[in-house]
Design a protein around this motif. Structure first.
Motif, PDB file in Angstrom:
ATOM      1  N   ALA A 458       0.799  -1.219   0.000  1.00  0.00           N
ATOM      2  CA  ALA A 458       0.000   0.000   0.000  1.00  0.00           C
ATOM      3  C   ALA A 458       0.836   1.276   0.000  1.00  0.00           C
ATOM      4  CB  ALA A 458      -0.956  -0.006   1.204  1.00  0.00           C
ATOM      5  N   PRO A 459       1.994   1.349   0.694  1.00  0.00           N
ATOM      6  CA  PRO A 459       2.752   2.609   0.696  1.00  0.00           C
ATOM      7  C   PRO A 459       3.319   3.012  -0.661  1.00  0.00           C
ATOM      8  CG  PRO A 459       3.400   1.201   2.544  1.00  0.00           C
ATOM      9  CD  PRO A 459       2.574   0.369   1.629  1.00  0.00           C
ATOM     10  N   LEU A 460       3.394   2.095  -1.612  1.00  0.00           N
ATOM     11  CA  LEU A 460       3.962   2.432  -2.919  1.00  0.00           C
ATOM     12  C   LEU A 460       3.044   3.370  -3.684  1.00  0.00           C
ATOM     13  CD1 LEU A 460       5.320  -1.035  -4.140  1.00  0.00           C
ATOM     14  CD2 LEU A 460       6.549   0.774  -2.934  1.00  0.00           C
ATOM     15  N   GLY A 461       3.628   4.134  -4.604  1.00  0.00           N
ATOM     16  CA  GLY A 461       2.844   5.008  -5.458  1.00  0.00           C
ATOM     17  C   GLY A 461       2.053   4.213  -6.477  1.00  0.00           C
ATOM     18  N   GLN A 462       1.073   4.868  -7.092  1.00  0.00           N
ATOM     19  CA  GLN A 462       0.222   4.175  -8.054  1.00  0.00           C
ATOM     20  C   GLN A 462       1.010   3.671  -9.262  1.00  0.00           C
ATOM     21  OE1 GLN A 462      -2.766   3.346  -7.283  1.00  0.00           O
ATOM     22  NE2 GLN A 462      -2.812   4.573  -5.402  1.00  0.00           N
ATOM     23  N   ALA A 463       2.015   4.424  -9.684  1.00  0.00           N
ATOM     24  CA  ALA A 463       2.824   3.982 -10.825  1.00  0.00           C
ATOM     25  C   ALA A 463       3.570   2.696 -10.494  1.00  0.00           C
ATOM     26  CB  ALA A 463       3.808   5.078 -11.224  1.00  0.00           C
ATOM     27  N   SER A 464       4.092   2.596  -9.277  1.00  0.00           N
ATOM     28  CA  SER A 464       4.791   1.380  -8.862  1.00  0.00           C
ATOM     29  C   SER A 464       3.835   0.203  -8.792  1.00  0.00           C
ATOM     30  CB  SER A 464       5.454   1.590  -7.498  1.00  0.00           C
ATOM     31  OG  SER A 464       6.506   2.529  -7.577  1.00  0.00           O
ATOM     32  N   LYS A 465       2.620   0.434  -8.322  1.00  0.00           N
ATOM     33  CA  LYS A 465       1.639  -0.650  -8.234  1.00  0.00           C
ATOM     34  C   LYS A 465       1.263  -1.156  -9.624  1.00  0.00           C
ATOM     35  CE  LYS A 465      -0.355   1.096  -3.925  1.00  0.00           C
ATOM     36  NZ  LYS A 465      -1.520   1.764  -3.311  1.00  0.00           N
ATOM     37  N   VAL A 466       1.090  -0.254 -10.574  1.00  0.00           N
ATOM     38  CA  VAL A 466       0.777  -0.671 -11.943  1.00  0.00           C
ATOM     39  C   VAL A 466       1.938  -1.465 -12.529  1.00  0.00           C
ATOM     40  CG1 VAL A 466       0.320   0.161 -14.275  1.00  0.00           C
ATOM     41  CG2 VAL A 466      -0.842   1.216 -12.340  1.00  0.00           C
TER      42      VAL A 466
END
Length: 493
Positions: A458-466
């Protein structure tokens, strides 16, 4: 293109039935079932439209098989994320988070963006666990069973979907017969796992192991996934339950066809000559001893508990399951690097495991040994053999190609995570980025640091999650099908 879209439509039509189970759970729990029913309707309509637009279809070829594999593994998690969004799940209300969780489920990765699993409603918790079981091998075997009924050849999907570079000899005269046997093995192992875990609860050996927990842990272990119904993974389970899960993961890491030959056909001698199986079991034993020894040396745990924790973590990581009984983020450098190395091992070909897989390591070792011997004896004819069978040049090329693409994807993923983290205050370390990329590409799930087994993405940014979601997809389809589709020449013909 029309052929592939028609097959995708047929598979989506069957996939729509999967939402009836969580809808029934929602009704039983007093929750609204409409998020699952609406999603089922959307999946069914999409499948029907694709089938109607494509009309009659000739047999499926290899080119179309690549497209079907990629399209199905893109669409199924996308539709699988819809109940989270429609159900207004607080921790999964962003599309990127919902897609991450669904992709992690269907690819049997086990990475999560949830910080409080206990807060999920029963129906959403069941759906999250059910995606693991479907994605582990259920969709593969279902696809192979359905395609012959539609008079569409499924052998190309068998070659594309069952992981591993060496084609396994068929168990039946038709793909349908092979699929039926695979399906029975998968169901039998799942049922056995549920019964064993539930029996431990009924016998009072593990008070917290109720029927739903038994279902959740067993389906995750058989799918080599890692999702659990609470935030503690396997930490709070009784020692006997942890040993049972360890054995279940090891069995699930076997080649399903080999398991059928062993359990049903009683071909013990033939299976015992399987070099991949022997290497797999040997690596599990050595890895368990190494991790346990490192835990003893560091004073983390001692005695029989150290043996149990060492074996459990080694089996869990090597089979790409991702269960945890200890927080390996707190371990020393040597033990941490051992687990990172195990993330690149994988289990047997033909299992639900991710990563490179044992048979590819075996082929690479034999190939390297052959090349070294030919450097001294250039005129010698030295074929590469695995389990007494000559490995042909096409297989050698495919193994080398896969490993190169795997390492290339790992490097790009690590670089992308590091760049995105560097844009944020604090960011993550280079090792954490490498661990996250390796864990998601190898479908292991938990990584290191704050992304460890008791942490969250969850702490990662949205770009990292994608990006990590894309790595999960690449790891599940074994990279090559998507790489083929990205070539310009594929779309010219």
């Amino acid at each position: 293109m029309r052929i592939a879209l028609g097959v995708v439509g047929a598979l989506l039509t069957w996939f729509a039935f999967a939402f009836t189970a969580p809808a029934a759970v929602a009704l039983a729990a007093g929750e609204p079932p409409w998020p699952f029913l609406v999603t089922a309707a959307a999946v069914a309509v999409t499948g029907a439209v694709l089938r109607r637009l494509t009309g009659s279809r000739p047999p499926l070829g290899v080119r179309e098989g690549f497209l079907v594999v990629v399209a199905v593994w893109l669409l199924v998690p996308a539709f699988g994320a819809m109940p989270f969004l429609l159900g207004d799940v607080p921790q999964l209300d962003h599309p990127a988070d919902a897609w991450f969780e669904a992709m992690s489920g269907f690819t049997a990765t086990g990475a999560t963006v949830l910080t409080d699993v206990d807060a999920l409603r029963p129906d959403m918790l069941f759906w999250r666990q059910f995606t693991h079981w479907l994605g582990g091998a259920g969709i593969i075997v279902l696809a192979l069973a359905v395609l012959p009924r539609l008079r569409i050849g499924g052998r190309e999907l068998l070659r594309s979907e069952l992981p591993g570079p060496i084609e396994t000899e068929p168990l039946g005269a038709t793909v349908r017969g092979t699929a039926r046997r695979l399906w029975k093995v998968y169901l039998a192992v799942t049922a056995a796992g549920v019964l064993v875990l539930a029996a431990l609860g009924w016998a009072g050996l593990d008070r917290r192991m109720g029927l739903f927990d038994a279902f959740s842990y067993a389906t995750s272990a058989v799918a080599l996934g890692g999702f659990t119904p609470d935030d503690d993974s396997a930490r709070n389970l009784a020692p006997v339950t942890q040993w049972a899960l360890c054995g279940l993961m090891a069995v699930a890491g076997l080649n399903l066809l080999r398991l059928y030959r062993l359990a049903v056909l009683r071909q013990v001698r033939a299976v015992s000559r399987d070099e991949e199986l022997r290497l797999y079991l040997g690596l599990l034993l050595v890895a368990s001893c190494v991790v346990a020894a490192e835990l003893f040396a560091a004073g983390t745990v001692t005695g029989l508990a150290g043996v149990r924790h060492g074996a459990f973590q080694a089996v869990s990581v090597m089979t790409t399951t991702g269960f945890a009984t200890l927080d390996w983020s707190d371990w020393g450098a040597l033990a941490t690097l051992t687990l990172l190395t195990l993330m690149f091992a994988g289990a047997c070909a033909g299992s639900a495991s991710g990563s490179i897989k044992v048979v590819r390591h075996l082929v690479l070792f034999r190939f390297a040994r052959r090349e070294l011997e030919q450097a001294v004896h250039p005129d010698a004819v030295l074929p590469v053999r695995v389990s007494g069978r000559v490995v042909g040049t096409p297989v050698l090329r495919s193994v080398l190609l896969f490993v190169l693409l795997y390492l290339f994807a790992l490097a790009l993923g690590t670089l992308g995570l590091a760049l995105d983290a560097g844009a944020e205050k604090g960011g993550t370390s280079a090792f954490t980025a490498l661990g996250a990329a390796a864990a998601c590409l190898g479908n292991v799930g938990p990584a290191f640091g704050e992304l460890g087994p008791f942490g969250s993405y969850a702490p990662l940014g949205q770009a990292s999650k994608v990006l990590l979601t894309a790595l999960m997809l690449l790891g599940r389809i074994e990279i090559v099908p998507l790489a083929v589709l990205l070539r310009r020449g594929y779309w010219r013909a």
